[in-house]
Design an enzyme around this catalytic site. Structure first.
Site, PDB file in Angstrom:
ATOM      1  N   HIS A  83     -17.341   6.195   1.918  1.00  0.00           N
ATOM      2  CA  HIS A  83     -15.610   5.756   1.952  1.00  0.00           C
ATOM      3  C   HIS A  83     -15.133   6.886   1.423  1.00  0.00           C
ATOM      4  O   HIS A  83     -15.473   7.193   0.098  1.00  0.00           O
ATOM      5  CB  HIS A  83     -15.172   4.418   1.694  1.00  0.00           C
ATOM      6  CG  HIS A  83     -13.797   4.672   1.915  1.00  0.00           C
ATOM      7  ND1 HIS A  83     -12.998   4.361   3.195  1.00  0.00           N
ATOM      8  CD2 HIS A  83     -12.592   4.820   0.991  1.00  0.00           C
ATOM      9  CE1 HIS A  83     -11.770   4.378   3.010  1.00  0.00           C
ATOM     10  NE2 HIS A  83     -11.392   4.651   1.749  1.00  0.00           N
ATOM     11  N   ASP A 162      -5.100  -6.659   4.465  1.00  0.00           N
ATOM     12  CA  ASP A 162      -4.813  -5.403   3.895  1.00  0.00           C
ATOM     13  C   ASP A 162      -3.888  -4.753   4.671  1.00  0.00           C
ATOM     14  O   ASP A 162      -3.005  -3.994   4.215  1.00  0.00           O
ATOM     15  CB  ASP A 162      -6.024  -4.481   3.799  1.00  0.00           C
ATOM     16  CG  ASP A 162      -5.893  -3.258   3.354  1.00  0.00           C
ATOM     17  OD1 ASP A 162      -5.373  -2.852   2.102  1.00  0.00           O
ATOM     18  OD2 ASP A 162      -5.986  -2.235   4.364  1.00  0.00           O
ATOM     19  N   ARG A 169       3.361  -2.252   1.116  1.00  0.00           N
ATOM     20  CA  ARG A 169       3.201  -1.437  -0.190  1.00  0.00           C
ATOM     21  C   ARG A 169       4.162  -0.096   0.273  1.00  0.00           C
ATOM     22  O   ARG A 169       4.366   0.814  -0.458  1.00  0.00           O
ATOM     23  CB  ARG A 169       1.939  -1.143  -0.491  1.00  0.00           C
ATOM     24  CG  ARG A 169       1.246  -2.389  -1.260  1.00  0.00           C
ATOM     25  CD  ARG A 169      -0.202  -2.398  -1.432  1.00  0.00           C
ATOM     26  NE  ARG A 169      -0.661  -1.041  -2.092  1.00  0.00           N
ATOM     27  CZ  ARG A 169      -1.755  -0.558  -1.869  1.00  0.00           C
ATOM     28  NH1 ARG A 169      -2.605  -1.059  -0.990  1.00  0.00           N
ATOM     29  NH2 ARG A 169      -1.994   0.562  -2.368  1.00  0.00           N
ATOM     30  N   SER A 184      -7.944  -2.932  -1.880  1.00  0.00           N
ATOM     31  CA  SER A 184      -7.789  -2.364  -0.447  1.00  0.00           C
ATOM     32  C   SER A 184      -8.931  -1.642   0.172  1.00  0.00           C
ATOM     33  O   SER A 184      -9.334  -2.021   1.222  1.00  0.00           O
ATOM     34  CB  SER A 184      -6.509  -1.575  -0.377  1.00  0.00           C
ATOM     35  OG  SER A 184      -6.335  -0.891   0.935  1.00  0.00           O
ATOM     36  N   LYS A 188     -12.101  -3.591   2.690  1.00  0.00           N
ATOM     37  CA  LYS A 188     -12.461  -3.062   4.121  1.00  0.00           C
ATOM     38  C   LYS A 188     -13.826  -2.724   4.286  1.00  0.00           C
ATOM     39  O   LYS A 188     -14.514  -3.001   5.204  1.00  0.00           O
ATOM     40  CB  LYS A 188     -11.438  -1.910   4.525  1.00  0.00           C
ATOM     41  CG  LYS A 188     -10.206  -2.601   4.960  1.00  0.00           C
ATOM     42  CD  LYS A 188      -9.208  -1.084   5.180  1.00  0.00           C
ATOM     43  CE  LYS A 188      -8.878  -0.430   4.117  1.00  0.00           C
ATOM     44  NZ  LYS A 188      -7.673   0.005   3.820  1.00  0.00           N
TER      45      LYS A 188
HETATM   46  N1  URA Z   1      -6.512   3.983   1.317  1.00  0.00           N
HETATM   47  C1  URA Z   1      -6.657   2.545   1.739  1.00  0.00           C
HETATM   48  O1  URA Z   1      -7.381   2.104   2.406  1.00  0.00           O
HETATM   49  N2  URA Z   1      -5.920   1.660   0.636  1.00  0.00           N
HETATM   50  C2  URA Z   1      -5.079   2.050  -0.285  1.00  0.00           C
HETATM   51  O2  URA Z   1      -4.347   1.395  -0.892  1.00  0.00           O
HETATM   52  C3  URA Z   1      -4.939   3.484  -0.502  1.00  0.00           C
HETATM   53  C4  URA Z   1      -5.679   4.355   0.305  1.00  0.00           C
END
Ligand code: URA
Length: 435
Positions: A83, A162, A169, A184, A188
């Site tokens: 990621h 999320d 947010r 977050s 994922k």
């Molecule tokens: N990318 C994400 O997936 N979540 C965040 O909170 C910030 C960047």
């Protein structure tokens, strides 16, 4: 009996939330039982008071448990995911995926679309005519078993909390909180099912984390979550003070990724892919050391195996495989316009964020969730930091089909370049590694 008022008050006063309190918040908010105003107040309290590493890991697992998880156990071997926390012109997945898969690590990757600046990996792949990113879970797993590699759009069933939290947010100035970003991102990835995860934490003007200490703190927070929840994670902090490679924009980035797979790409991109890829081979236990992994990847790049793996992916997912040998089959913009330098000197800095904004104006990104993307749009950098430029020489070429965007995009790109009488100090691409 837990209630939201008490949770907000506790966190506002610097208290530590228990796992059951965090679960109450996440499951209640996902089910629409907690109103946005109370969720927003708690997020702001977290923003100011932070969370300890146990709370952050509990928050992560509560987000994971808000939806389904992908079960990759039918695929033999250690599945390694990667990621990136997001960067301008970051097309590493398009190179890293085939490179690592060709070396024997199964890559079952879910990716997102971009919002804001440039497109995400899914948008980039969709610039290949016919490429299908909406695979059914069974087909996704079958494809990884057959060719070690599949890439699909993340489904809404994973970590739904999320999605809701991120939207809140975004409009309450609570995105840039380390525990909120760390939970977050890792939630994922954990829900996507890989055994081990490599995190590329970007640092600089084009990233969430602007400074190296901030990026390092985020990297450590994520690796710590992995340790607490039993998933192997390794993080690399990499420079994003300037765009990666020379191209920004979906089809343009596919072109540059193909050039890199053909060993004709830019050095910074190749270096990043070899570094990240070598860590992935070690995480996947197909190489005994980082050095051995790197030399294996160099061979796979040189002998064309990585390029062939990319072609296998395109073919398996319904795309036009001829694109791989003939990138001119990718969409191309009708208008190409140079942005000229007004003075001579060294390119001292390029503001990656401004470049991303320019690319978005040209059509390469979305300003709203539902806006269409122009796969052909974007820009090409003719000069990178440290290079000399003469007055009147091109700094960049704009690619667009929307003539009305040229004036604003030219202003954004011109403003992104700092030209100086002295060259900048070189910045290392790899800043830190957190194991
Ligand atoms: N990318 C994400 O997936 N979540 C965040 O909170 C910030 C960047």
């Amino acid at each position: 009996m837990v209630n939201m008022y008490d949770l907000i008050l506790k966190k506002r006063n610097g208290g530590v939330l228990s796992a059951s309190e965090i679960d109450f918040f996440i499951s209640g908010y996902t089910k629409d039982e907690i109103p946005d105003y109370q969720a927003a107040a708690l997020l702001m309290a977290i923003y100011f008071q932070g969370m300890n590493s146990r709370e952050t890991a509990d928050l992560t697992m509560a987000i994971v448990n808000s939806g389904s998880q992908i079960d990759l156990s039918a695929i033999p071997g250690i599945k390694v995911d990667k990621h990136s926390t997001g960067g301008v012109g970051d097309k590493t997945t398009l190179i890293l995926g085939p490179l690592v898969a060709a070396a024997g690590v199964p890559v079952a990757k879910m990716s997102g679309r971009g919002l804001g600046y440039t497109g995400g990996t899914i948008d980039k792949l969709e610039s290949i005519p016919g490429f299908n990113t909406a695979l059914a879970p069974d087909d996704f797993i079958r494809q990884v078993k057959e060719i070690s590699f599949a890439l699909m759009a993340q489904t809404g069933a994973l970590a739904p909390a999320d999605k809701k939290l991120y939207a809140l947010r975004d409009v309450t100035a609570t995105v840039d909180s380390i525990p909120l970003i760390a939970s977050s991102v890792t939630a994922k990835k954990i829900a996507s099912g890989a055994n081990a995860i490599l995190l590329d934490v970007k640092c600089g003007s084009g990233a969430f984390m602007k400074t190296s200490p901030e990026a390092l703190t985020l990297a450590k927070a994520m690796v710590d979550i992995g340790r607490q929840v039993g998933r192997e994670m390794l993080a690399v902090v990499t420079d994003m003070s300037r765009p990666l490679g020379h191209f920004i924009g979906n089809a343009l980035e596919v072109r540059e990724a193909l050039a890199t797979l053909r060993e004709e790409g830019p050095e910074d991109l190749k270096e990043l892919c070899l570094t990240l890829g070598a860590h992935m081979l070690v995480l996947g236990k197909v190489a005994s050391s980082y050095t051995a992994a790197r030399s294996r990847l160099e061979t796979i790049l040189q002998n064309g195996e990585a390029l062939r793996k990319f072609k296998d992916l395109v073919q398996a997912q319904g795309g036009d495989p001829a694109v791989v040998d003939n990138p001119d089959r990718l969409p191309e913009a009708g208008i190409k316009q140079e942005v000229l330098s007004s003075r001579s000197g060294y390119v001292f800095a390029i503001d990656a964020m401004q470049m991303g904004r320019g690319a978005m104006l040209l059509g390469a990104g979305r300003m709203t969730k539902d806006q269409g993307i122009d796969h052909a749009a974007g820009l090409e950098l003719k000069k990178k930091p440290g290079e000399l430029v003469q007055a009147g020489e091109p700094l960049a070429i704009l690619h667009t089909n929307r003539a009305e965007t040229l004036a604003d995009a030219t202003a954004a790109i011109t403003g992104a370049f700092t030209i100086s009488d002295t060259p900048p100090e070189p910045v290392p691409l790899i800043l830190e590694t957190v194991e």
